[in-house]
Each structure stands twice: as structure tokens, then as C-alpha cells.
Design a protein around this motif. Structure first.
Motif, short mmCIF file in Angstrom:
data_model
loop_
_atom_site.label_atom_id
_atom_site.label_comp_id
_atom_site.label_asym_id
_atom_site.label_seq_id
_atom_site.Cartn_x
_atom_site.Cartn_y
_atom_site.Cartn_z
N LEU A 158 0.91 -1.05 0.00
CA LEU A 158 0.12 -0.16 0.16
C LEU A 158 0.86 1.42 0.02
CD1 LEU A 158 -2.58 1.66 0.35
CD2 LEU A 158 -2.46 1.27 2.74
N ALA A 221 -6.50 -5.93 -4.74
CA ALA A 221 -5.39 -5.94 -5.49
C ALA A 221 -4.27 -5.85 -4.57
CB ALA A 221 -5.42 -4.31 -6.16
N GLU A 224 -1.42 -1.25 -4.30
CA GLU A 224 -2.34 -0.17 -4.34
C GLU A 224 -1.50 1.22 -4.24
OE1 GLU A 224 -6.40 -0.63 -2.66
OE2 GLU A 224 -4.99 -1.08 -1.21
N TRP A 226 -2.38 5.36 -3.58
CA TRP A 226 -3.41 6.44 -3.12
C TRP A 226 -2.47 7.49 -2.91
CZ3 TRP A 226 -8.60 5.52 -2.08
CH2 TRP A 226 -9.07 4.03 -2.16
#
Length: 333
Positions: A158, A221, A224, A226
């Protein structure tokens, strides 16, 4: 307690790492931090019953693997001075990936905007990298390493990209003097220019976004990305004015231009490395974080005056007492 996800945090005494660690501790979640200085960490995080402090070096790959065993999340908030990035950021990132693979943990990585150079349009999660600096090129390589590890099934990743940040325990030379000087009526320093718009995040808000993303039901997923952009200030002069007003002192500024940076860089290695990043101070490079704001429509940033007050108090007190006082004020408001 046994059903709560455990997190290993690297870089807990740094800027983003501190805010993220505090966020998880406030939630009562079990956290292990690996630090070089146990007493410093204990002072930053007092009265934390869910915290385990381990003293050691993150470049010790075997220690990382041992600590990562059984952890659901591994936060890679490690950073080095600009002049020590090469040969450290790449090697430690590989060791963090290897550690996360031990328990197939989700590896959380605070990214930045260096990957994209002088972008003339808002940076999206799917924007193509276009670094214009050596350090930007290295950041592209770090994210590539992380993505390849996730695609290979070694761990989940992430990545949360952030612009500049400020807040309690942000001790870099761009932020610390601002919040130490303002209450004394001394000049607030900046680089290149203070007249263009500038995007920055308050670390407490960034930590909240990262924690929310981390604690979602596991996404499909494996990799990722963001963005969280925080706020775009009309200019740094405007922001400094808000800081000076909250400090109750007249606004004074000091801008270090290219010539001064080049000259001082002959003697100060970190300043020598700053030269190639001046485009971020001379231009408004911003991120588009529509995706994360749509994911968390109830999220509200800390009001700017309160965020500034919390940061001023933290630096005035030099530690956690001020940060706790700021949290109390936030609840009361």
C-alpha cells in the motif's frame, strides 16, 4: 488483543512515522517499533501499553525478519539525509520487502512526488513517472521494487503518496525552524520563493488517512497507490502569516536563493543535494487526491489554526505533553 492486527513500524521517531505510530496507539492497536535510540522513543510515546520498543538497526535484515514474523502490517517510514539516500534507501527497502515476505504482510510505504518531476498538471495515482532529479529517479526505483514484490506474491503493498508535510516532531531543516522561530519573533526561513502556491499535509491528518486505508477490509489488489495531498496554500507567505498570527508575533521571513544555496552547498552536503529539488519550491506541483476523499467522505482535516497551535505547542514543550494537550483541545472544539 489477540484478534487485533499487529504492526511493525520502521521510522517511528521520524516525521510521518511518529504521527502514524501515535495514531495506532490512540486506537489501542498493538505496535512494535524498531528504533536506534530506545530512550528517545520512550519519551516520544509515554504511557503506551500496546507499544513494544526494540532497539536496533533497520539495515539488519535478519532482525527485520524476526520482528516481522506474525505481523499483519509493516510500515516503511525509514528515511536518510539527502546526501545518504544512495546506497541506503535502496538497500534498506529491499530488506524491508524481504521481511514483509516472511508473513506475507501488507507493506505500507509513504511515497512522495519526486517521481514526477515538474508536472504541470495535478499528479494522479496513475500518472507516469517523469523524474527530473537523481533522487526522483531513486524514488521511481523504490516503488518499482515494491510493485514487483507485490506482483510476485511476496507481500501486499500500500503506497500512500504525500507532498511536503509539517506537524509535531517534523524535525527537518525546512519545518523545525519555522515553528521554533515564530514564537520568538524570529524570521521564518524558506527556499527559493515564498510567493507561489504550495501543497502540504499536516502529519496527523496524513496518519489518519494511512490508518484508514490500512484498516479497510483487505482489497483484491496486491499493489495499491493512493494520493493524499492535504491543503494547497495560496503561498508560503500566506501560510507563514497564519503561523505568525497563531504565535502572536509579527511576520518576518528569510528566503534563501539559489546563489546562497549553491555557495553553502560547497560546505554542507545536504544543501548540495537540495539544489536539484528547488523546482518544487519555485513551482506549484500538486497532487490530485480525489480518490481518497471519495473513499472517506466523512474525513475532515484538522482546522488549520488548531494544527498550527498543536505544532507550536509541541515544539515549545519539546515532546509528547504538548501533543496530548493538542488532542484534548481538538476534542473540546
Amino acid at each position: 488483543m489477540n484478534n487485533q492486527p499487529e504492526t511493525l513500524i520502521l521510522g517511528a521517531t521520524g516525521s510521518i512515522g511518529y504521527a502514524f505510530t501515535q495514531n495506532l496507539l490512540d486506537r489501542g492497536l498493538p505496535v512494535t517499533i524498531l528504533v536506534r535510540n530506545r530512550s528517545k522513543a520512550a519519551n516520544l510515546f509515554p504511557n503506551a501499553p500496546t507499544l513494544t520498543i526494540v532497539e536496533g538497526d533497520a539495515q539488519d535484515g535478519e532482525l527485520l525478519k524476526k520482528l516481522a514474523t506474525g505481523k499483519a502490517f509493516l510500515f516503511h517510514g525509514l528515511n536518510y539525509p539527502y546526501d545518504k539516500w544512495f546506497g541506503n534507501m535502496d538497500t534498506v527497502t529491499q530488506k524491508v520487502i524481504d521481511a514483509a515476505a516472511v508473513s506475507r504482510a501488507t507493506l505500507i510505504f509513504p511515497g512522495n512526488i519526486y517521481n514526477f518531476g515538474l508536472m504541470r498538471e495535478p499528479i494522479r495515482e496513475d500518472s507516469r513517472p517523469a523524474p527530473c532529479s537523481r533522487k526522483g529517479g531513486l524514488r521511481v526505483e523504490l516503488e518499482k521494487m515494491l510493485e514487483e514484490a507485490a506482483r510476485a506474491g511476496r507481500c501486499r503493498v500500500l503506497t500512500v503518496r504525500l507532498p511536503d508535510f509539517w506537524g509535531p516532531n517534523v524535525m527537518n531543516a525546512g519545518v523545525r525552524p519555522v515553528f521554533e522561530n515564530a514564537p520568538r519573533g524570529k524570521s521564518l526561513p524558506w527556499l527559493a520563493t515564498i510567493e507561489v502556491p504550495h501543497q502540504a499535509v499536516y502529519t496527523v491528518d496524513a496518519a489518519e488517512i494511512i490508518a484508514r486505508l490500512m484498516l479497510r477490509p483487505q482489497p483484491a489488489a496486491a499493489y495499491e497507490v493512493w494520493n493524499y495531498g492535504g491543503q494547497v496554500f495560496p503561498s508560503m507567505r500566506w501560510f507563514f502569516g497564519q503561523v505568525a498570527q497563531e504565535a502572536g508575533k509579527p511576520l518576518k521571513t528569510m528566503v534563501m536563493g539559489r546563489f546562497a544555496i549553491r555557495l553553502l552547498g560547497l560546505f554542507i552536503p545536504v544543501l548540495r543535494e537540495v539544489k536539484e529539488m528547488l523546482y518544487l519550491y519555485e513551482n506549484a506541483v500538486v497532487m490530485d487526491d480525489t480518490k481518497v476523499r471519495q473513499a472517506f467522505p466523512d474525513f475532515r482535516e484538522t482546522p488549520l489554526h488548531l494544527a498550527i497551535r498543536q505544532t507550536l505547542d509541541w515544539f515549545a514543550a519539546g515532546g509528547q505533553t504538548a501533543a496530548n494537550r493538542g488532542k484534548t483541545a481538538a476534542v473540546a472544539s
